[in-house]
Design a protein around this motif. Structure first.
Motif, PDB file in Angstrom:
ATOM      1  N   MET A   1       0.834  -1.205   0.000  1.00 35.06           N
ATOM      2  CA  MET A   1       0.000   0.000   0.000  1.00 35.06           C
ATOM      3  C   MET A   1       0.869   1.256   0.000  1.00 35.06           C
ATOM      4  O   MET A   1       0.601   2.213  -0.711  1.00 35.06           O
ATOM      5  CB  MET A   1      -0.929  -0.008   1.237  1.00 35.06           C
ATOM      6  CG  MET A   1      -1.863   1.186   1.319  1.00 35.06           C
ATOM      7  SD  MET A   1      -3.034   1.211  -0.071  1.00 35.06           S
ATOM      8  CE  MET A   1      -3.931   2.711   0.258  1.00 35.06           C
ATOM      9  N   TRP A   2       1.926   1.252   0.839  1.00 31.81           N
ATOM     10  CA  TRP A   2       2.820   2.390   0.892  1.00 31.81           C
ATOM     11  C   TRP A   2       3.538   2.606  -0.431  1.00 31.81           C
ATOM     12  O   TRP A   2       3.795   3.732  -0.840  1.00 31.81           O
ATOM     13  CB  TRP A   2       3.824   2.205   2.023  1.00 31.81           C
ATOM     14  CG  TRP A   2       4.753   3.364   2.188  1.00 31.81           C
ATOM     15  CD1 TRP A   2       6.079   3.394   1.925  1.00 31.81           C
ATOM     16  CD2 TRP A   2       4.411   4.680   2.637  1.00 31.81           C
ATOM     17  NE1 TRP A   2       6.601   4.627   2.167  1.00 31.81           N
ATOM     18  CE2 TRP A   2       5.599   5.451   2.620  1.00 31.81           C
ATOM     19  CE3 TRP A   2       3.227   5.286   3.056  1.00 31.81           C
ATOM     20  CZ2 TRP A   2       5.627   6.792   3.007  1.00 31.81           C
ATOM     21  CZ3 TRP A   2       3.267   6.623   3.433  1.00 31.81           C
ATOM     22  CH2 TRP A   2       4.453   7.359   3.410  1.00 31.81           C
ATOM     23  N   GLU A   3       3.856   1.464  -1.111  1.00 35.63           N
ATOM     24  CA  GLU A   3       4.513   1.553  -2.413  1.00 35.63           C
ATOM     25  C   GLU A   3       3.597   2.248  -3.422  1.00 35.63           C
ATOM     26  O   GLU A   3       4.057   3.002  -4.283  1.00 35.63           O
ATOM     27  CB  GLU A   3       4.899   0.161  -2.928  1.00 35.63           C
ATOM     28  CG  GLU A   3       6.024  -0.507  -2.155  1.00 35.63           C
ATOM     29  CD  GLU A   3       5.564  -1.076  -0.826  1.00 35.63           C
ATOM     30  OE1 GLU A   3       4.317  -1.094  -0.587  1.00 35.63           O
ATOM     31  OE2 GLU A   3       6.415  -1.484  -0.022  1.00 35.63           O
ATOM     32  N   LEU A   4       2.299   1.977  -3.319  1.00 34.42           N
ATOM     33  CA  LEU A   4       1.336   2.626  -4.208  1.00 34.42           C
ATOM     34  C   LEU A   4       1.307   4.126  -3.957  1.00 34.42           C
ATOM     35  O   LEU A   4       1.237   4.925  -4.885  1.00 34.42           O
ATOM     36  CB  LEU A   4      -0.055   2.018  -3.998  1.00 34.42           C
ATOM     37  CG  LEU A   4      -1.185   2.551  -4.892  1.00 34.42           C
ATOM     38  CD1 LEU A   4      -0.977   2.118  -6.337  1.00 34.42           C
ATOM     39  CD2 LEU A   4      -2.537   2.069  -4.380  1.00 34.42           C
ATOM     40  N   PHE A   5       1.377   4.503  -2.698  1.00 31.95           N
ATOM     41  CA  PHE A   5       1.309   5.910  -2.321  1.00 31.95           C
ATOM     42  C   PHE A   5       2.556   6.675  -2.757  1.00 31.95           C
ATOM     43  O   PHE A   5       2.472   7.843  -3.135  1.00 31.95           O
ATOM     44  CB  PHE A   5       1.137   6.017  -0.800  1.00 31.95           C
ATOM     45  CG  PHE A   5       0.910   7.422  -0.315  1.00 31.95           C
ATOM     46  CD1 PHE A   5      -0.338   8.025  -0.398  1.00 31.95           C
ATOM     47  CD2 PHE A   5       1.955   8.156   0.242  1.00 31.95           C
ATOM     48  CE1 PHE A   5      -0.545   9.316   0.058  1.00 31.95           C
ATOM     49  CE2 PHE A   5       1.760   9.446   0.694  1.00 31.95           C
ATOM     50  CZ  PHE A   5       0.505  10.025   0.602  1.00 31.95           C
ATOM     51  N   THR A   6       3.717   6.025  -2.702  1.00 31.32           N
ATOM     52  CA  THR A   6       4.981   6.712  -2.997  1.00 31.32           C
ATOM     53  C   THR A   6       5.476   6.497  -4.426  1.00 31.32           C
ATOM     54  O   THR A   6       6.514   7.047  -4.799  1.00 31.32           O
ATOM     55  CB  THR A   6       6.070   6.227  -2.021  1.00 31.32           C
ATOM     56  OG1 THR A   6       6.200   4.791  -2.131  1.00 31.32           O
ATOM     57  CG2 THR A   6       5.712   6.599  -0.594  1.00 31.32           C
ATOM     58  N   HIS A   7       4.753   5.724  -5.216  1.00 31.90           N
ATOM     59  CA  HIS A   7       5.185   5.460  -6.588  1.00 31.90           C
ATOM     60  C   HIS A   7       5.192   6.766  -7.388  1.00 31.90           C
ATOM     61  O   HIS A   7       4.273   7.595  -7.263  1.00 31.90           O
ATOM     62  CB  HIS A   7       4.252   4.440  -7.256  1.00 31.90           C
ATOM     63  CG  HIS A   7       4.795   3.864  -8.512  1.00 31.90           C
ATOM     64  ND1 HIS A   7       4.754   4.530  -9.714  1.00 31.90           N
ATOM     65  CD2 HIS A   7       5.415   2.672  -8.758  1.00 31.90           C
ATOM     66  CE1 HIS A   7       5.301   3.777 -10.654  1.00 31.90           C
ATOM     67  NE2 HIS A   7       5.713   2.643 -10.097  1.00 31.90           N
ATOM     68  N   PRO A   8       6.220   7.005  -8.209  1.00 33.27           N
ATOM     69  CA  PRO A   8       6.298   8.258  -8.987  1.00 33.27           C
ATOM     70  C   PRO A   8       5.074   8.521  -9.850  1.00 33.27           C
ATOM     71  O   PRO A   8       4.720   9.686 -10.084  1.00 33.27           O
ATOM     72  CB  PRO A   8       7.555   8.059  -9.843  1.00 33.27           C
ATOM     73  CG  PRO A   8       8.382   7.087  -9.075  1.00 33.27           C
ATOM     74  CD  PRO A   8       7.414   6.166  -8.390  1.00 33.27           C
ATOM     75  N   SER A   9       4.433   7.471 -10.348  1.00 30.03           N
ATOM     76  CA  SER A   9       3.251   7.658 -11.192  1.00 30.03           C
ATOM     77  C   SER A   9       2.059   8.184 -10.406  1.00 30.03           C
ATOM     78  O   SER A   9       1.076   8.662 -11.001  1.00 30.03           O
ATOM     79  CB  SER A   9       2.867   6.337 -11.872  1.00 30.03           C
ATOM     80  OG  SER A   9       3.894   5.897 -12.740  1.00 30.03           O
ATOM     81  N   ASN A  10       2.129   8.072  -9.083  1.00 35.82           N
ATOM     82  CA  ASN A  10       0.993   8.477  -8.245  1.00 35.82           C
ATOM     83  C   ASN A  10       1.293   9.721  -7.422  1.00 35.82           C
ATOM     84  O   ASN A  10       0.532  10.041  -6.506  1.00 35.82           O
ATOM     85  CB  ASN A  10       0.608   7.332  -7.296  1.00 35.82           C
ATOM     86  CG  ASN A  10       0.127   6.114  -8.047  1.00 35.82           C
ATOM     87  OD1 ASN A  10      -0.420   6.224  -9.146  1.00 35.82           O
ATOM     88  ND2 ASN A  10       0.337   4.936  -7.476  1.00 35.82           N
ATOM     89  N   ILE A  11       2.374  10.416  -7.735  1.00 35.06           N
ATOM     90  CA  ILE A  11       2.777  11.550  -6.921  1.00 35.06           C
ATOM     91  C   ILE A  11       1.710  12.642  -6.881  1.00 35.06           C
ATOM     92  O   ILE A  11       1.483  13.286  -5.844  1.00 35.06           O
ATOM     93  CB  ILE A  11       4.131  12.132  -7.421  1.00 35.06           C
ATOM     94  CG1 ILE A  11       4.645  13.193  -6.458  1.00 35.06           C
ATOM     95  CG2 ILE A  11       3.995  12.661  -8.835  1.00 35.06           C
ATOM     96  CD1 ILE A  11       4.972  12.664  -5.085  1.00 35.06           C
ATOM     97  N   VAL A  12       1.013  12.838  -8.007  1.00 35.17           N
ATOM     98  CA  VAL A  12      -0.034  13.867  -8.048  1.00 35.17           C
ATOM     99  C   VAL A  12      -1.176  13.497  -7.107  1.00 35.17           C
ATOM    100  O   VAL A  12      -1.711  14.351  -6.389  1.00 35.17           O
ATOM    101  CB  VAL A  12      -0.564  14.042  -9.488  1.00 35.17           C
ATOM    102  CG1 VAL A  12      -1.713  15.041  -9.515  1.00 35.17           C
ATOM    103  CG2 VAL A  12       0.552  14.515 -10.403  1.00 35.17           C
TER     104      VAL A  12
END
Length: 212
Positions: A1-12
């Motif tokens: 879950m944290w990886e999803l939050f910090t992934h560059p594609s999801n920064i916005v």
């Protein structure tokens, strides 16, 4: 879950979610202090959006104003609307990215998914704001939308009305206020001065009606 939050594609989406929490906390603090965000950002809205858009039965609104009104801007404080938008935008983005990652082990590029979610989340924002607007206390107003006159009885007061040639009529709304409108027959008939008719639908210049 944290990886999803910090992934560059999801920064916005991560930034949007953080802003949503910050704005939410700010709104709670203002409320506890006896204030709130009412009027804090609403001064930046066009004057004919929200409640003001209801004023004037024959008002001619621009496409931009109609879009803002469709999004229920002005029905709740703009600061609250912004919180709803940030929440819907970020959660929708995370949901799409999580589903795509689950099935493909990849994620959409931020350049693609970020602007796409702006449009995809708008229906969610609209209906969420619509529900909230029904819960929040509203100022009493006798302003109406012109569509609310449909089904009411109007009286021709000036001239005779034919198809494509409307005449002036008088009608009262649910608040007992009188409005002067243009009326033409829905069918191929003539409405004479003093005749009472029932409004059936809105036209570009006024209303169509049928014989009472």
């Amino acid at each position: 879950m944290w990886e999803l939050f910090t992934h560059p594609s999801n920064i916005v989406f991560s930034i949007s979610l953080c802003l949503m929490f910050l704005f939410g906390i700010f709104e709670i603090v203002l409320t506890l202090l006896g204030g709130g965000s009412q009027g804090f950002l609403d001064q930046f809205l066009p004057e004919d959006v929200g409640h003001n858009a209801e004023l004037g039965v024959d008002a001619d609104h621009s496409v931009f104003t109609k879009v803002l009104d469709w999004l229920y801007l002005g029905r709740v404080p703009l600061f609250v609307w912004l919180i709803i938008f940030l929440c819907a935008y970020s959660l929708l983005g995370f949901t799409i990215q999580a589903l795509v990652n689950q099935f493909t082990n990849m994620m959409f590029s931020a350049w693609l998914i970020a602007p796409a979610c702006v449009f995809l989340c708008m229906p969610i924002v609209r209906y969420s704001t619509m529900l909230l607007a029904r819960i929040l206390p509203q100022d009493e107003t006798t302003a109406i939308y012109s569509d609310e006159l449909i089904g009411r009885t109007a009286t021709i007061i000036l001239g005779n009305a034919r198809q494509k040639y409307p005449a002036q009529a008088r009608v009262q709304d649910q608040h007992g206020l009188t409005h002067y409108i243009l009326v033409e027959p829905e069918l191929d008939e003539v409405f004479n001065q003093g005749q009472s008719v029932v409004l059936t639908q809105k036209t570009a210049v006024g209303f169509q009606a049928t014989n009472l």
